[in-house]
Design an enzyme around this catalytic site. Structure first.
Site, PDB file in Angstrom:
ATOM      1  N   GLU A 168       0.812  -1.228   0.000  1.00  0.00           N
ATOM      2  CA  GLU A 168       0.000   0.000   0.000  1.00  0.00           C
ATOM      3  C   GLU A 168       0.839   1.269   0.000  1.00  0.00           C
ATOM      4  O   GLU A 168       0.536   2.226  -0.717  1.00  0.00           O
ATOM      5  CB  GLU A 168      -0.947   0.019   1.213  1.00  0.00           C
ATOM      6  CG  GLU A 168      -2.121  -0.937   1.118  1.00  0.00           C
ATOM      7  CD  GLU A 168      -1.776  -2.348   1.559  1.00  0.00           C
ATOM      8  OE1 GLU A 168      -0.645  -2.564   2.075  1.00  0.00           O
ATOM      9  OE2 GLU A 168      -2.624  -3.245   1.399  1.00  0.00           O
ATOM     10  N   HIS A 171      -9.466  -4.783  11.385  1.00  0.00           N
ATOM     11  CA  HIS A 171     -10.198  -4.634  10.127  1.00  0.00           C
ATOM     12  C   HIS A 171     -11.518  -3.900  10.295  1.00  0.00           C
ATOM     13  O   HIS A 171     -12.385  -3.986   9.442  1.00  0.00           O
ATOM     14  CB  HIS A 171     -10.481  -6.016   9.508  1.00  0.00           C
ATOM     15  CG  HIS A 171      -9.286  -6.652   8.877  1.00  0.00           C
ATOM     16  ND1 HIS A 171      -8.206  -7.086   9.595  1.00  0.00           N
ATOM     17  CD2 HIS A 171      -8.994  -6.916   7.572  1.00  0.00           C
ATOM     18  CE1 HIS A 171      -7.313  -7.609   8.777  1.00  0.00           C
ATOM     19  NE2 HIS A 171      -7.755  -7.514   7.538  1.00  0.00           N
TER      20      HIS A 171
END
Lengths: 455, 329
Positions: free
Chosen positions: A189, A258
């Site tokens: 990322e 998450h």
């Protein structure tokens, strides 16, 4: 004429120092770069180099002198063929220009005298044909339409191409646009966010899909320090037209790492635009606007909403302006302000409250930067009560910010304190019962409204 | 040091050599002046000088063509001067004035020029590396055959995003030249205390990126290596790494007492390997220039630098209304 060697500032904060030691004496020849003295600052002893070449004329401040102010002449330097002559008196410090003490102009978005007016203009003309579409389909259509009309738009991210999207948002796009424009990245990322920012500086319009915004934390430096700040740091020369999008907030039973809502984080950053749609029409209209926007836009989606269907107008080019709230339901007794999946709780609560005879006005902010303050304030001035609803953490939340704004600009209109309904101040637990407790609930919203309406 | 020996017979004209001398000298005198203005409190905050490293940017700019892009870290003044940005605009940015490249809002570490394809000026160590690959990505996407010079230091070479970028640059054959300016110190940490291998370019091998070591104190060696790297990128063969061994004479920033190395070490490099002295000697022994010619260049440079300092002092501070401009396009 002899050059004065001045006491140097040797750190960002130094105002005075000790002239610890002279390494040259009158009559010595020095050239640029020679170390001529040692100076003690509050942090360290620094070597002080000659900048010009010449012969030391006089030492004006003897070694061992403490508290020598910055910019006081400490020695003189003679140029070619010059005589030393009499020692000049040590001069007073030449003042560096003091920072301008002018008052800062008011924030453009801050306190304005104008009476806030609610924005009730519909997103599409009356009579427009509507179709039912999922948020997922709406997002794909938005990207595909923009990619058809602008060659410089491309999509990159993990699993966006061959896998057809981890959440199937980019389904079919590889087939239509090819691998030059729908690009699978490695799981990296920080790296691909930086590459996308560079591509935007280079004149392209990247759409970066984060598989979830939790992983964007790996890339947050590029988003904030590079994408958001460069236009300002370059004096307006270099903007970053880029969209960072992906699911944000809690899904279901995926645990603490998450399940986080980043709305308030990004909304704090000048130089970004931040949107968080609830409905499919907003997902489509706002994403198309985001892709066309010359600024970096954080586009926060929600996994649970992807499969939800809403009315979407059948128009060739449907966009929704960034920075405009939507009033979902008009009401008289209380203003409910929410965004993203929070809208689900706000709308459910409004239905239940109606059964009890409480009329709630429900506002979907849709954009968190810029925020449509006028619509919120005009509503609060009408209902005199406000409850905010969001899934994010309660400290430093969007609701906190709205409460402060309402207090500053509509204090006299309030009949009760503003209540912020938010996620709980805990990492997201895994256990089903605890997860439910950690999230905001419709019951909590109903209870908050009853509290502010004194029912 | 395993650096290449100086190019024996330079394939370069006297005029070119004189130009490199001039450009390197401009950077050095400019930086000395910046140091002086810092000492007087006219430049604030951090100020990282490029003195000693001049041959790196001057050599590589000699290998660049119109349309090529470049970006670097916060030690960026030399890169801007070498790519043709106006010394007045750079110095005025250092003093935080309206006439600066960023209207005074960027400072020493954050300057840009769309005209000269200079993409910053980045203050977060290593962050410019993926951005440079992204610029190369845009060139490849638009098929315009330009290359991007992405400069970073031996310190930045230990950031993870550098290797994330190496991987994607190689995977996608991006036309990017990674220039590792190895000045041997990451702020105060010597390379052997921070880096597991003596040479950094070898890390590219793991990604299939070719690279080499270059003597960064020899402008002609840098130029030659730059030309080779540029040819590689323009041929569509993907990225290339140049590890340029160089040395900074000054501290990491103006407030660095530099106790991590000896005065003798700095002095030795200055006396034995100075990139400007080296070209000066070549010009004189090769009879490309006389002492008088060089004095004239020196004088000319001094004038440019003094003018930039005058401009930087006399340019007004930005208008207060600038506080709220350039936040959004």
């Amino acid at each position: 004429m002899a050059i004065e060697i001045l006491m140097p500032a040797l750190s960002p904060t130094m105002e005075e120092g000790t002239l610890a030691k002279w390494l040259v004496k009158a009559g010595d020849t020095v050239s640029s770069g020679d170390i001529i003295a040692e100076i003690e600052t509050d942090k360290a002893t620094m070597e002080f180099e000659a900048v010009d070449e010449g012969v030391i004329g006089h030492i004006l401040v003897p070694e061992g002198t403490e508290n020598v102010k910055v910019n006081v002449a400490i020695a003189t330097l003679l140029e070619d063929g010059e005589e030393a002559g009499a020692a000049p008196a040590p001069s007073a410090a030449t003042e560096a220009p003091a920072p301008a003490a002018e008052p800062a102009p008011a924030t453009p978005a801050a306190v304005s005298e104008a009476v806030p007016v609610m924005n009730l203009a519909p997103d599409w003309p009356e009579g427009t044909e509507l179709k039912q579409q999922t948020v997922r389909e709406a997002l794909r259509d938005a990207m595909a339409e923009e990619m058809r009309s602008n060659e410089d738009v491309f999509l990159m991210g993990e699993e966006v191409a061959e896998y057809q999207g981890a959440y199937k948002i980019s389904q079919g796009m590889l087939d239509e646009f090819g691998s030059q424009r729908v690009i699978d990245t490695p799981i990296t990322e920080h790296g691909f966010a930086g590459i996308a920012v560079g591509a935007a500086f280079g004149g392209l319009n990247p759409i970066v899909e984060f598989m979830t915004f939790n992983f964007a934390m790996q890339a947050i430096d590029q988003i904030i320090n590079s994408a958001a700040k460069t236009l300002y740091m370059s004096g307006g020369q270099m903007g970053c037209p880029i969209v960072f999008r992906g699911p944000n907030g809690a899904a279901a039973r995926v645990g603490a790492q998450h399940s986080q809502d980043y709305a308030a984080w990004y909304a704090q950053i000048p130089g970004l635009k931040v949107v968080m749609p609830y409905s499919a029409s907003d997902a489509k209209g706002l994403l198309k606007s985001a892709i066309r926007d010359p600024n970096p836009v954080i586009f926060l989606e929600n996994e649970i909403l992807y499969g939800r269907s809403f009315d979407v107008p059948v128009l060739d080019d449907f966009t929704v302006e960034i920075g405009k709230a939507r009033v979902w339901r008009e009401g008289e007794d209380v203003t409910l302000v929410s965004f993203g999946i929070g809208m689900q709780y706000a709308l459910e609560a409004a239905d239940r409250l109606a059964e009890d005879g409480i009329s709630a006005e429900v506002i979907d902010l849709r954009s968190l930067r810029p925020i449509d303050y006028d619509t919120v304030l005009a509503s609060v001035m009408k209902t005199n009560r406000c409850v905010t609803v969001e899934e994010g953490f309660p400290v430093g939340s969007i609701g906190n910010h709205l409460s402060a704004t309402i207090m500053e600009r509509a204090f006299d209109y309030l009949d009760a304190p503003v209540i912020n309904c938010a996620g709980k101040d805990v990492p997201m637990p895994y256990a089903a019962n605890l997860e439910k407790l950690a999230l905001v609930t419709t019951d909590e919203v109903v209870a908050a409204v009853k509290q502010v309406t004194y029912r | 040091m395993a650096a290449k020996k100086a190019t024996k017979k330079p394939n370069v004209s006297g005029e070119e050599l004189k130009e490199y001398y001039r450009e390197m000298l401009l950077i050095r005198r400019f930086e000395e002046k910046a140091g002086q203005l810092y000492g007087m409190g006219l430049i604030g905050g951090f100020c990282h000088l490029y003195i000693g490293q001049e041959a790196v940017v001057v050599g590589l700019e000699a290998a660049a063509e119109e349309g090529d892009k470049r970006l670097t870290s916060y030690r960026d003044h030399g890169h801007m001067l070498a790519c043709g940005m106006d010394p007045n605009g750079v110095m005025a940015e250092l003093t935080g004035r309206e006439g600066g490249y960023s209207k005074g809002k960027g400072g020493s570490m954050h300057m840009f020029s769309s005209e000269k394809h200079f993409y910053g000026g980045h203050g977060i160590v290593g962050a410019q590396v993926p951005i440079g690959a992204g610029l190369a990505f845009s060139d490849k996407y638009k098929k315009n055959n330009s290359v991007t010079f992405t400069y970073f230091g031996d310190g930045a070479a230990n950031q993870g995003q550098v290797y994330e970028t190496f991987n994607m640059a190689a995977l996608w054959d991006l036309p990017v030249i990674f220039v590792i300016e190895n000045n041997q110190y990451a702020m105060g940490t010597a390379q052997q205390r921070s880096t597991s291998s003596p040479d950094i370019y070898v890390r590219g091998e793991a990604f299939g990126i070719p690279g080499e070591i270059v003597d960064g104190m020899d402008v002609l060696a840098v130029k030659e290596a730059g030309e080779k790297a540029v040819m590689h990128c323009r041929a569509g063969k993907g990225p290339y790494i140049l590890e340029v061994k160089t040395y900074r004479y000054r501290g990491h920033s103006m407030s660095d007492p530099a106790k991590y190395r000896t005065r003798e070490e700095v002095q030795r490099v200055r006396e034995e390997r100075d990139p400007i002295e080296r070209v000066r000697e070549m010009l004189l022994t090769g009879k490309h220039a006389s002492e008088e010619d060089l004095k004239a260049i020196d004088k000319d440079i001094k004038k440019i630098v003094n003018e930039s300092a005058e401009f930087a002092k006399s340019s007004p501070e930005p208008a207060v209304s600038e506080l709220y401009t350039d936040i959004l396009a």
